[in-house]
Design a protein around this motif. Structure first.
Motif, short mmCIF file in Angstrom:
data_model
loop_
_atom_site.label_atom_id
_atom_site.label_comp_id
_atom_site.label_asym_id
_atom_site.label_seq_id
_atom_site.Cartn_x
_atom_site.Cartn_y
_atom_site.Cartn_z
N ALA A 143 -3.54 15.81 0.69
CA ALA A 143 -2.93 17.10 0.38
C ALA A 143 -2.09 17.66 1.51
O ALA A 143 -1.25 18.53 1.29
CB ALA A 143 -4.02 18.10 0.00
N ASP A 144 -2.30 17.19 2.76
CA ASP A 144 -1.52 17.73 3.88
C ASP A 144 -1.17 16.62 4.86
O ASP A 144 -1.83 15.60 4.92
CB ASP A 144 -2.30 18.86 4.58
CG ASP A 144 -3.56 18.36 5.24
OD1 ASP A 144 -3.48 17.86 6.38
OD2 ASP A 144 -4.64 18.47 4.62
N LEU B 90 1.14 6.48 -11.98
CA LEU B 90 2.41 5.78 -12.07
C LEU B 90 2.36 4.45 -11.31
O LEU B 90 2.78 3.41 -11.82
CB LEU B 90 3.52 6.68 -11.51
CG LEU B 90 4.93 6.09 -11.44
CD1 LEU B 90 5.42 5.69 -12.81
CD2 LEU B 90 5.88 7.11 -10.82
N LEU B 91 1.82 4.48 -10.10
CA LEU B 91 1.73 3.26 -9.30
C LEU B 91 0.76 2.26 -9.93
O LEU B 91 1.01 1.05 -9.92
CB LEU B 91 1.34 3.59 -7.86
CG LEU B 91 2.41 4.38 -7.08
CD1 LEU B 91 1.84 4.94 -5.79
CD2 LEU B 91 3.62 3.50 -6.81
N LYS C 28 0.83 -1.20 0.00
CA LYS C 28 0.00 0.00 0.00
C LYS C 28 0.86 1.25 0.00
O LYS C 28 1.92 1.29 0.63
CB LYS C 28 -0.92 0.00 1.22
CG LYS C 28 -1.96 -1.11 1.17
CD LYS C 28 -3.03 -0.89 2.20
CE LYS C 28 -2.70 -1.60 3.47
NZ LYS C 28 -3.80 -1.56 4.44
N PHE C 29 0.38 2.28 -0.71
CA PHE C 29 1.12 3.52 -0.87
C PHE C 29 0.32 4.70 -0.35
O PHE C 29 -0.89 4.78 -0.56
CB PHE C 29 1.41 3.77 -2.36
CG PHE C 29 2.28 2.73 -2.97
CD1 PHE C 29 3.65 2.90 -3.06
CD2 PHE C 29 1.73 1.55 -3.47
CE1 PHE C 29 4.47 1.93 -3.62
CE2 PHE C 29 2.54 0.58 -4.04
CZ PHE C 29 3.90 0.76 -4.11
N LEU C 30 1.02 5.63 0.30
CA LEU C 30 0.43 6.88 0.74
C LEU C 30 1.22 8.00 0.07
O LEU C 30 2.44 8.10 0.24
CB LEU C 30 0.49 7.02 2.26
CG LEU C 30 0.00 8.33 2.86
CD1 LEU C 30 -1.45 8.64 2.47
CD2 LEU C 30 0.13 8.29 4.39
N VAL C 31 0.52 8.81 -0.74
CA VAL C 31 1.15 9.93 -1.44
C VAL C 31 0.62 11.21 -0.81
O VAL C 31 -0.59 11.43 -0.76
CB VAL C 31 0.80 9.91 -2.95
CG1 VAL C 31 1.44 11.09 -3.66
CG2 VAL C 31 1.24 8.59 -3.58
N VAL C 32 1.52 12.06 -0.29
CA VAL C 32 1.11 13.27 0.41
C VAL C 32 1.80 14.46 -0.24
O VAL C 32 3.03 14.61 -0.15
CB VAL C 32 1.48 13.21 1.91
CG1 VAL C 32 0.83 14.36 2.66
CG2 VAL C 32 1.07 11.86 2.52
N ASP C 33 1.02 15.29 -0.91
CA ASP C 33 1.58 16.45 -1.58
C ASP C 33 0.48 17.49 -1.76
O ASP C 33 -0.65 17.12 -2.09
CB ASP C 33 2.16 16.07 -2.94
CG ASP C 33 3.10 17.13 -3.47
OD1 ASP C 33 4.32 16.96 -3.33
OD2 ASP C 33 2.61 18.15 -4.01
N VAL D 105 0.77 16.33 -8.67
CA VAL D 105 1.73 15.35 -8.18
C VAL D 105 0.99 14.12 -7.68
O VAL D 105 1.37 12.97 -7.97
CB VAL D 105 2.63 15.95 -7.07
CG1 VAL D 105 3.47 14.87 -6.40
CG2 VAL D 105 3.52 17.04 -7.63
N GLN D 106 -0.09 14.32 -6.93
CA GLN D 106 -0.89 13.20 -6.43
C GLN D 106 -1.41 12.36 -7.59
O GLN D 106 -1.32 11.13 -7.59
CB GLN D 106 -2.08 13.70 -5.61
CG GLN D 106 -1.73 14.38 -4.31
CD GLN D 106 -2.98 14.86 -3.61
OE1 GLN D 106 -4.00 14.19 -3.58
NE2 GLN D 106 -2.90 16.06 -3.02
#
Length: 195
Positions: free
Chosen positions: A34-35, A19-20, A2-7, A12-13
């Protein structure tokens, strides 16, 4: 995995999510925020294996602090950082926390793709560490086969506690068998030991 993307940047998100997904990860295995405060609340429940986060230098909760808090719930958590400012101090701190990469913003889609791909490939082949980090983190692993004995006619080998000489070596049906001198039957090579 599992991935967590924070931006804070929606672009970017979105790109990280796509991509994933292109690497074969299902949409429900990718969470974007976002935060860092929202990411912490959701991440403690989601329990990601891989965190891609902005550094958030002016936030009450930085990207590094977010990683540390989430790692309490998920010790195998992997870290990657994104930042507009990359100084030697940033690089040192990223390395000290075991970050897979620290990518300077603005970056190209190809740069992010290269870093994520490299990180995923490294995780796939990383042997389990002292904290068991790779067991949970590996998306895939090749099966490891034990090394097979190499035998040529005339070589000495051990079989059933005795020392024997290989007379014939035959490769058939994806396997290797050996006829020992003085015996009429063939022995699978995995039953033999070096002399």
């Amino acid at each position: 995995m599992k991935f967590l993307v924070v931006d804070p940047l929606a672009g970017v998100q979105s790109f990280a999510r796509q991509l994933l997904q292109s690497h074969g990860f299902a949409l429900d295995r990718i969470l974007c925020c976002a935060d860092p405060e929202a990411a912490l609340l959701q991440g403690l429940v989601f329990k990601p294996h891989f965190l891609i986060t902005d550094w958030f230098p002016r936030s009450a909760l930085s990207g590094i602090q977010l990683y540390q808090r989430l790692r309490e719930a998920q010790p195998s958590l992997q870290l990657s950082l994104l930042s507009f400012e990359v100084t030697p101090e940033h690089q040192f701190e990223a390395e000290a926390h075991g970050a897979r990469f620290l990518l300077k913003k603005p970056f190209s889609a190809e740069q992010l793709k290269a870093e994520v791909t490299r990180s995923l490939e490294a995780l796939a082949w990383k042997p389990p560490g002292p904290q068991g980090q790779a067991r949970d983190a590996r998306p895939a692993a090749r099966p490891m086969l034990p090394p097979q004995l190499i035998v040529k006619p005339g070589d000495q080998v051990r079989f059933n506690g005795g020392l024997h000489v290989a007379q014939h070596v035959v490769h058939r049906n994806g396997g290797t068998v050996v006829q020992l001198k003085g015996q009429s039957s063939f022995v699978p090579i995995d039953k033999l030991l070096p002399a």
